[in-house]
Design a protein around this motif. Structure first.
Motif, PDB file in Angstrom:
ATOM      1  N   UNK A 260       0.797  -1.218   0.000  1.00 34.44           N
ATOM      2  CA  UNK A 260       0.000   0.000   0.000  1.00 34.44           C
ATOM      3  C   UNK A 260       0.828   1.266   0.000  1.00 34.44           C
ATOM      4  N   UNK A 261       2.101   1.124  -0.302  1.00 32.58           N
ATOM      5  CA  UNK A 261       2.925   2.309  -0.429  1.00 32.58           C
ATOM      6  C   UNK A 261       2.504   3.055  -1.686  1.00 32.58           C
ATOM      7  N   UNK A 262       2.305   4.379  -1.576  1.00 29.07           N
ATOM      8  CA  UNK A 262       1.874   5.109  -2.772  1.00 29.07           C
ATOM      9  C   UNK A 262       2.861   4.986  -3.917  1.00 29.07           C
ATOM     10  N   UNK A 263       4.142   4.884  -3.594  1.00 28.55           N
ATOM     11  CA  UNK A 263       5.131   4.738  -4.651  1.00 28.55           C
ATOM     12  C   UNK A 263       5.885   3.439  -4.416  1.00 28.55           C
ATOM     13  N   UNK A 264       5.960   2.639  -5.457  1.00 31.33           N
ATOM     14  CA  UNK A 264       6.653   1.367  -5.318  1.00 31.33           C
ATOM     15  C   UNK A 264       8.147   1.562  -5.476  1.00 31.33           C
TER      16      UNK A 264
ATOM     17  N   UNK B  23      12.996  -3.448  -3.956  1.00 26.19           N
ATOM     18  CA  UNK B  23      13.471  -4.015  -2.703  1.00 26.19           C
ATOM     19  C   UNK B  23      14.917  -3.622  -2.422  1.00 26.19           C
ATOM     20  N   UNK B  24      15.760  -3.712  -3.452  1.00 23.92           N
ATOM     21  CA  UNK B  24      17.193  -3.463  -3.231  1.00 23.92           C
ATOM     22  C   UNK B  24      17.433  -2.006  -2.860  1.00 23.92           C
ATOM     23  N   UNK B  25      16.681  -1.110  -3.521  1.00 27.84           N
ATOM     24  CA  UNK B  25      16.838   0.311  -3.244  1.00 27.84           C
ATOM     25  C   UNK B  25      16.410   0.618  -1.806  1.00 27.84           C
ATOM     26  N   UNK B  26      15.308  -0.009  -1.413  1.00 25.26           N
ATOM     27  CA  UNK B  26      14.794   0.165  -0.061  1.00 25.26           C
ATOM     28  C   UNK B  26      15.821  -0.328   0.965  1.00 25.26           C
ATOM     29  N   UNK B  27      16.437  -1.472   0.647  1.00 20.32           N
ATOM     30  CA  UNK B  27      17.444  -2.016   1.556  1.00 20.32           C
ATOM     31  C   UNK B  27      18.599  -1.040   1.717  1.00 20.32           C
ATOM     32  N   UNK B  28      19.065  -0.505   0.586  1.00 15.19           N
ATOM     33  CA  UNK B  28      20.166   0.455   0.641  1.00 15.19           C
ATOM     34  C   UNK B  28      19.773   1.657   1.494  1.00 15.19           C
ATOM     35  N   UNK B  29      18.526   2.122   1.280  1.00 18.06           N
ATOM     36  CA  UNK B  29      18.074   3.292   2.016  1.00 18.06           C
ATOM     37  C   UNK B  29      18.047   3.023   3.517  1.00 18.06           C
ATOM     38  N   UNK B  30      17.517   1.847   3.910  1.00 20.61           N
ATOM     39  CA  UNK B  30      17.457   1.547   5.342  1.00 20.61           C
ATOM     40  C   UNK B  30      18.845   1.403   5.931  1.00 20.61           C
ATOM     41  N   UNK B  31      19.747   0.747   5.153  1.00 26.19           N
ATOM     42  CA  UNK B  31      21.127   0.617   5.642  1.00 26.19           C
ATOM     43  C   UNK B  31      21.744   2.002   5.794  1.00 26.19           C
ATOM     44  N   UNK B  32      21.483   2.858   4.797  1.00 24.66           N
ATOM     45  CA  UNK B  32      22.040   4.209   4.840  1.00 24.66           C
ATOM     46  C   UNK B  32      21.545   4.948   6.072  1.00 24.66           C
TER      47      UNK B  32
ATOM     48  N   UNK C  56      28.094   7.086  -4.161  1.00 21.15           N
ATOM     49  CA  UNK C  56      27.288   7.973  -3.324  1.00 21.15           C
ATOM     50  C   UNK C  56      26.025   8.445  -4.025  1.00 21.15           C
ATOM     51  N   UNK C  57      26.041   8.402  -5.383  1.00 22.12           N
ATOM     52  CA  UNK C  57      24.803   8.749  -6.103  1.00 22.12           C
ATOM     53  C   UNK C  57      23.690   7.798  -5.692  1.00 22.12           C
ATOM     54  N   UNK C  58      24.073   6.533  -5.511  1.00 19.20           N
ATOM     55  CA  UNK C  58      23.093   5.510  -5.141  1.00 19.20           C
ATOM     56  C   UNK C  58      22.448   5.834  -3.795  1.00 19.20           C
ATOM     57  N   UNK C  59      23.281   6.299  -2.852  1.00 19.63           N
ATOM     58  CA  UNK C  59      22.769   6.651  -1.522  1.00 19.63           C
ATOM     59  C   UNK C  59      21.744   7.774  -1.651  1.00 19.63           C
ATOM     60  N   UNK C  60      22.126   8.810  -2.383  1.00 22.54           N
ATOM     61  CA  UNK C  60      21.230   9.950  -2.549  1.00 22.54           C
ATOM     62  C   UNK C  60      19.923   9.503  -3.192  1.00 22.54           C
ATOM     63  N   UNK C  61      20.062   8.687  -4.232  1.00 18.69           N
ATOM     64  CA  UNK C  61      18.906   8.204  -4.965  1.00 18.69           C
ATOM     65  C   UNK C  61      17.999   7.364  -4.067  1.00 18.69           C
ATOM     66  N   UNK C  62      18.612   6.468  -3.289  1.00 18.68           N
ATOM     67  CA  UNK C  62      17.837   5.574  -2.426  1.00 18.68           C
ATOM     68  C   UNK C  62      17.109   6.365  -1.343  1.00 18.68           C
ATOM     69  N   UNK C  63      17.814   7.331  -0.740  1.00 17.52           N
ATOM     70  CA  UNK C  63      17.187   8.115   0.327  1.00 17.52           C
ATOM     71  C   UNK C  63      16.056   8.975  -0.233  1.00 17.52           C
ATOM     72  N   UNK C  64      16.258   9.427  -1.460  1.00 15.24           N
ATOM     73  CA  UNK C  64      15.204  10.193  -2.130  1.00 15.24           C
ATOM     74  C   UNK C  64      13.975   9.323  -2.380  1.00 15.24           C
ATOM     75  N   UNK C  65      14.254   8.071  -2.753  1.00 12.84           N
ATOM     76  CA  UNK C  65      13.169   7.186  -3.172  1.00 12.84           C
ATOM     77  C   UNK C  65      12.238   6.818  -2.022  1.00 12.84           C
ATOM     78  N   UNK C  66      12.769   6.771  -0.794  1.00 12.05           N
ATOM     79  CA  UNK C  66      11.896   6.348   0.297  1.00 12.05           C
ATOM     80  C   UNK C  66      11.186   7.512   0.976  1.00 12.05           C
ATOM     81  N   UNK C  67      11.381   8.717   0.439  1.00 12.03           N
ATOM     82  CA  UNK C  67      10.632   9.855   0.982  1.00 12.03           C
ATOM     83  C   UNK C  67       9.150   9.649   0.717  1.00 12.03           C
ATOM     84  N   UNK C  68       8.337  10.027   1.678  1.00 14.77           N
ATOM     85  CA  UNK C  68       6.905   9.940   1.432  1.00 14.77           C
ATOM     86  C   UNK C  68       6.471  11.132   0.605  1.00 14.77           C
ATOM     87  N   UNK C  69       5.597  10.892  -0.369  1.00 11.95           N
ATOM     88  CA  UNK C  69       5.071  12.039  -1.107  1.00 11.95           C
ATOM     89  C   UNK C  69       4.206  12.878  -0.180  1.00 11.95           C
TER      90      UNK C  69
END
Lengths: 260, 64
Positions: free
Chosen positions: A110-114, A117-126, A154-167
């Motif tokens: 039910x996340x508004x934006x899908x 999994x791997x990106x989410x993992x990176x974000x949580x680790x970050x 480090x682009x990946x970190x920025x991208x991953x952290x951006x991706x898990x932001x709630x709209x």
């Protein structure tokens, strides 16, 4: 009996019934042998505390907790229906992972934006690394610092952290003093209308001010109204070559006016 | 609990009066709806509907 009321998700925990293990096994036997509805009812209500305790694990993860109680209840009902007495384990042993699973699935689906999994993992680790670095160095680590620890670009970190932001809604109020609330929308700058452009416009105005009327008219028709040299020539009754020449001269003049 | 006592309970999900079902905290869910809810996967669009309906079990209605 303590008078302190503990409320989780609007549910007063002191009013919830508690079942002992033996009672629970008896109820399960009743339910599974006779299909007794009231036994199921008692089992569901007697285990609501379990749901609440599971929800609390999800409390400080920045997720939307409001609906988790219902989801947890559904998970509880599912586990009551599937519980097998013959395994000889406590009901909670079985139910807790079931409820957690139900909530996890719900949050994922039910996340508004899908987000993959791997990106989410990176974000949580970050996020974890970030917390750790903050407590170690007591300053906010940069994306490079986190990237170095996790050994990813480090682009990946920025991208991953951006991706898990709630709209967030443009109409989400951020400040309200009883009058007109300030919405998120009010704090977003208009990129087409920034200061530098405003200054440029002033310069342009200044540059055009010193031109004669004929030049002004040609520039206006050419650049503000978007007409071709041919169209302008026809309108004011001169040749296209003349328009071209006048235009060039006017622009040169303006350049001089602005840069002098 | 015998069935006559349970009669006239309104199910939170289908809004119909049913006599068989369970009470979940403060509200009543009929047997049919309970079966449906339990067999719905979280990715099903209906799931969000059930969650919305069930919200009333822990949020009291707002009276104006």
């Amino acid at each position: 009996m303590s008078r302190n009321k503990v409320e989780i998700c609007g549910v007063d925990t002191s009013k919830l019934p508690v079942l002992k293990n033996e009672e629970m096994r008896k109820l399960f036997r009743q339910l599974q042998d006779e299909g007794d509805d009231s036994a199921r009812e008692k089992l569901v209500n007697g285990n609501l505390r379990l749901v609440l305790s599971v929800i609390q694990r999800f409390n400080n993860r920045g997720e939307y907790v409001d609906d988790l109680f219902q989801v947890g209840c559904i998970g509880l009902m599912k586990s009551i229906d599937n519980f097998d007495l013959s395994h000889n384990v406590k009901f909670s042993t079985y139910a807790v992972p079931m409820i957690i699973g139900e909530i996890r699935r719900y949050l994922r689906d039910n996340n508004p934006i899908r987000v993959s999994r791997s990106l989410r993992d990176i974000a949580y680790k970050a996020l974890q690394v970030r917390e750790r670095l903050i407590s170690e160095t007591s300053k906010e680590p940069t994306a490079e610092d986190i990237a170095k620890v996790l050994e990813v670009p480090h682009e990946e970190i920025v991208f991953a952290l951006d991706a898990i932001q709630d709209p967030v809604s443009l109409f989400e109020p951020i400040y309200n003093d009883g009058g007109d609330p300030i919405y998120v929308m009010d704090q977003i700058s208009d990129e087409r209308n920034t200061d530098s452009q405003w200054i440029e416009e002033l310069a342009l105005k200044e540059g055009m001010r010193r031109l004669n009327d004929r030049e002004k008219m040609i520039l206006r028709k050419r650049f503000f109204q978007g007409k071709t040299q041919m169209e302008v020539a026809e309108e004011i009754g001169i040749s296209q070559a003349q328009v071209s020449r006048l235009e060039k001269a006017a622009i040169k003049q303006m350049n001089k006016n602005i840069h002098q | 609990m015998d069935e006559t006592v349970k009669l006239n309970h309104t199910c939170v999900i289908c809004d119909q009066e049913k006599n068989r079902g369970i009470h979940l905290y403060t509200k009543f869910i009929c047997l049919d709806c309970e079966r449906k809810v339990i067999s719905t996967s979280t990715s099903d669009p209906d799931y969000a509907f059930y969650v919305k309906k069930l919200k009333s079990i822990h949020t009291p209605p707002l009276y104006s």
